[in-house]
Design an enzyme around this catalytic site. Structure first.
Site, mmCIF file in Angstrom:
data_model
loop_
_atom_site.group_PDB
_atom_site.id
_atom_site.type_symbol
_atom_site.label_atom_id
_atom_site.label_comp_id
_atom_site.label_asym_id
_atom_site.label_seq_id
_atom_site.Cartn_x
_atom_site.Cartn_y
_atom_site.Cartn_z
ATOM 1 N N LYS A 1 40.193 2.486 66.242
ATOM 2 C CA LYS A 1 41.261 2.751 65.495
ATOM 3 C C LYS A 1 41.131 3.743 64.410
ATOM 4 O O LYS A 1 41.957 4.511 64.137
ATOM 5 C CB LYS A 1 41.760 1.352 64.863
ATOM 6 N N LYS B 1 42.103 5.197 52.886
ATOM 7 C CA LYS B 1 41.125 4.384 53.159
ATOM 8 C C LYS B 1 40.480 4.456 54.544
ATOM 9 O O LYS B 1 39.476 4.463 54.869
ATOM 10 C CB LYS B 1 41.828 2.833 52.964
ATOM 11 N N THR C 1 43.410 -2.766 59.795
ATOM 12 C CA THR C 1 42.793 -1.536 59.919
ATOM 13 C C THR C 1 41.439 -1.817 58.953
ATOM 14 O O THR C 1 41.615 -1.542 57.786
ATOM 15 C CB THR C 1 43.408 -0.572 59.795
HETATM 16 N N1 LIG Z 1 52.310 1.343 58.087
HETATM 17 C C1 LIG Z 1 51.810 1.702 59.277
HETATM 18 O O1 LIG Z 1 52.342 2.751 59.607
HETATM 19 C C2 LIG Z 1 50.646 1.304 59.827
HETATM 20 C C3 LIG Z 1 50.236 1.458 61.318
HETATM 21 C C4 LIG Z 1 49.202 0.993 61.878
HETATM 22 C C5 LIG Z 1 48.397 0.245 60.960
HETATM 23 N N2 LIG Z 1 48.485 -0.090 59.720
HETATM 24 C C6 LIG Z 1 47.604 -0.945 59.045
HETATM 25 O O2 LIG Z 1 47.964 -2.372 58.917
HETATM 26 C C7 LIG Z 1 47.731 -2.991 57.777
HETATM 27 C C8 LIG Z 1 48.841 -3.376 56.867
HETATM 28 O O3 LIG Z 1 49.747 -2.139 56.557
HETATM 29 P P1 LIG Z 1 51.106 -2.374 56.178
HETATM 30 O O4 LIG Z 1 51.688 -0.827 56.233
HETATM 31 O O5 LIG Z 1 51.863 -3.635 56.858
HETATM 32 O O6 LIG Z 1 50.977 -2.624 54.406
HETATM 33 P P2 LIG Z 1 51.807 -3.514 53.527
HETATM 34 O O7 LIG Z 1 53.440 -3.292 53.837
HETATM 35 O O8 LIG Z 1 51.391 -3.101 52.180
HETATM 36 O O9 LIG Z 1 51.316 -4.918 53.746
HETATM 37 C C9 LIG Z 1 49.927 -5.485 53.320
HETATM 38 C C10 LIG Z 1 50.155 -6.919 53.519
HETATM 39 O O10 LIG Z 1 48.558 -7.512 52.997
HETATM 40 C C11 LIG Z 1 48.870 -8.297 52.043
HETATM 41 N N3 LIG Z 1 47.833 -8.282 51.104
HETATM 42 C C12 LIG Z 1 47.258 -7.101 50.503
HETATM 43 N N4 LIG Z 1 46.509 -7.746 49.414
HETATM 44 C C13 LIG Z 1 46.370 -8.986 49.715
HETATM 45 C C14 LIG Z 1 45.457 -9.919 49.076
HETATM 46 N N5 LIG Z 1 44.463 -9.593 48.155
HETATM 47 N N6 LIG Z 1 45.629 -11.158 49.223
HETATM 48 C C15 LIG Z 1 46.602 -11.519 50.147
HETATM 49 N N7 LIG Z 1 47.374 -10.671 50.834
HETATM 50 C C16 LIG Z 1 47.152 -9.515 50.575
HETATM 51 C C17 LIG Z 1 50.112 -7.959 51.744
HETATM 52 O O11 LIG Z 1 50.781 -9.322 50.892
HETATM 53 P P3 LIG Z 1 52.052 -8.806 49.572
HETATM 54 O O12 LIG Z 1 53.170 -8.763 50.653
HETATM 55 O O13 LIG Z 1 51.850 -10.156 48.831
HETATM 56 O O14 LIG Z 1 51.627 -7.751 49.037
HETATM 57 C C18 LIG Z 1 51.009 -7.741 52.790
HETATM 58 O O15 LIG Z 1 51.359 -8.782 53.327
HETATM 59 C C19 LIG Z 1 46.674 -1.959 57.192
HETATM 60 O O16 LIG Z 1 45.369 -2.182 57.565
HETATM 61 C C20 LIG Z 1 47.114 -0.711 57.913
HETATM 62 O O17 LIG Z 1 45.947 0.333 57.599
HETATM 63 C C21 LIG Z 1 49.741 0.295 59.284
#
Ligand SMILES: NC(=O)c1ccc[n+]([C@@H]2O[C@H](COP(=O)([O-])OP(=O)(O)OC[C@H]3O[C@@H](n4cnc5c(N)ncnc54)[C@H](OP(=O)(O)O)[C@@H]3O)[C@@H](O)[C@H]2O)c1
Length: 297
Positions: A171, A239, A96
């Protein structure tokens, strides 16, 4: 079958990668923190040492990372995805992020000879595991048609909403409502509770009433007990609210309930709750109402 690559194996990326593996796709993947990929590797995903390698070894490469800074970290540079793209390949970003950042990336992808789609998802960890995630897609029709069957293995509802960046916009238009609904739900629960109705009863009634959206159904009960791990934390929610407010200013659309809810998210951060699921909007409002919650009054 196309060979798939996946970069960003966090909560959502890891779950989507798992669905792709379970659907029988050949999958290679990379995550900054390798440990988080262990279960996927054991389930048959082949490990890559860089985002570039994931792009090189696949026909369609996906990213699902936190925000624009994370997207740049995996897309740019000698080891980035862009360096591994070329004609015939497709890059699908599911993170997102704002539409402008997404469009700019699509332009740079085109310069490599590859095509890009923005494909953010709506749903949660629970929706994902149940196979009910919905996917919004921005980009050209031919590329969409190529990738659509793969996206259907992630979730049943896949909608092309327009050109590059339009899915990112859609989104954000959708996500602002998560926090607004959660705040409205919290107002209802607190009003009932301060008037003498037990919190459990208020939650039971509201989650079975006309206002019970799928999100209210699964997140509403978090006002009784927070999940150990946030499904979507305050920082991440804010965010998206900030992206919405920026777009509102750009497009001259007032977003009054988004603005108020965003202030409550700021209050939650001020209370040290940034890493909690954004359902702590309830606790934040409860503190203002002098109502005790599991986090204290
Ligand atoms: N959670 C929800 O319910 C949900 C629903 C719809 C959409 N989303 C969207 O999905 C996306 C991911 O969310 P999530 O919930 O999966 O979060 P998350 O579990 O915190 O995963 C974030 C991912 O991004 C990687 N990352 C972050 N900073 C980085 C960097 N500087 N360099 C390389 N990799 C990096 C992390 O790597 P590491 O593992 O090394 O930290 C991890 O793989 C977001 O944009 C969020 O808005 C989330």
């Amino acid at each position: 079958m196309a060979k798939l690559g996946f970069v960003g194996l966090g909560v959502m990326g890891g779950g989507i990668a798992r669905r792709l593996l379970d659907a029988g796709h050949e999958l290679v993947g990379y995550n900054r923190t390798k440990e988080k990929a262990r279960a996927l590797i054991e389930a048959g995903m082949s490990w890559c040492d860089s985002p570039r390698e994931a792009a090189e070894r696949s026909d369609v490469v996906f990213t699902m990372v936190t925000n624009v800074a994370a997207l740049r970290a995996v897309a740019d540079g000698a080891d980035g995805i862009l360096a591994g793209l070329g004609p015939g390949k497709v890059y699908v970003d599911m993170s997102t992020v704002g539409p402008a950042a997404s469009r700019e990336l699509a332009q740079r992808v085109r310069e490599t000879g590859a095509e890009m789609l923005d494909a953010p998802v709506s749903g949660s960890v629970a929706t994902l595991e149940e196979g009910r995630l919905s996917v919004m897609v921005g980009g050209d029709t031919a590329t969409f048609e190529r990738v659509e069957p793969i996206l259907r293995d992630v979730g049943p509802k896949v909608t092309r909403v327009g050109e590059h960046g339009q899915a990112a916009l859609m989104k954000i238009a959708s996500n602002l409502q998560l926090a607004v609904q959660m705040l409205a739900f919290s107002e209802g629960v607190l009003l009932a509770e301060k008037g003498g109705i037990e919190r459990e009863v208020a939650v039971e009634v509201l989650t079975n009433s006309a206002i019970a959206s799928p999100m209210v159904k699964y997140r509403g009960p978090f006002v009784l007990e927070q999940p150990e791990e946030a499904w979507f934390d305050v920082n991440m929610m804010q965010k998206d609210m900030n992206l919405a407010l920026e777009l509102g200013r750009e497009l001259n659309v007032p977003l009054p309930t988004t603005a108020v809810t965003n202030e409550l998210l700021t209050a939650a951060r001020g209370m040290g709750l940034a890493a909690k699921d954004f359902a702590v909007l309830f606790d934040t409002l409860a503190a203002m109402a002098g109502v005790e919650t599991r986090l204290g009054a």
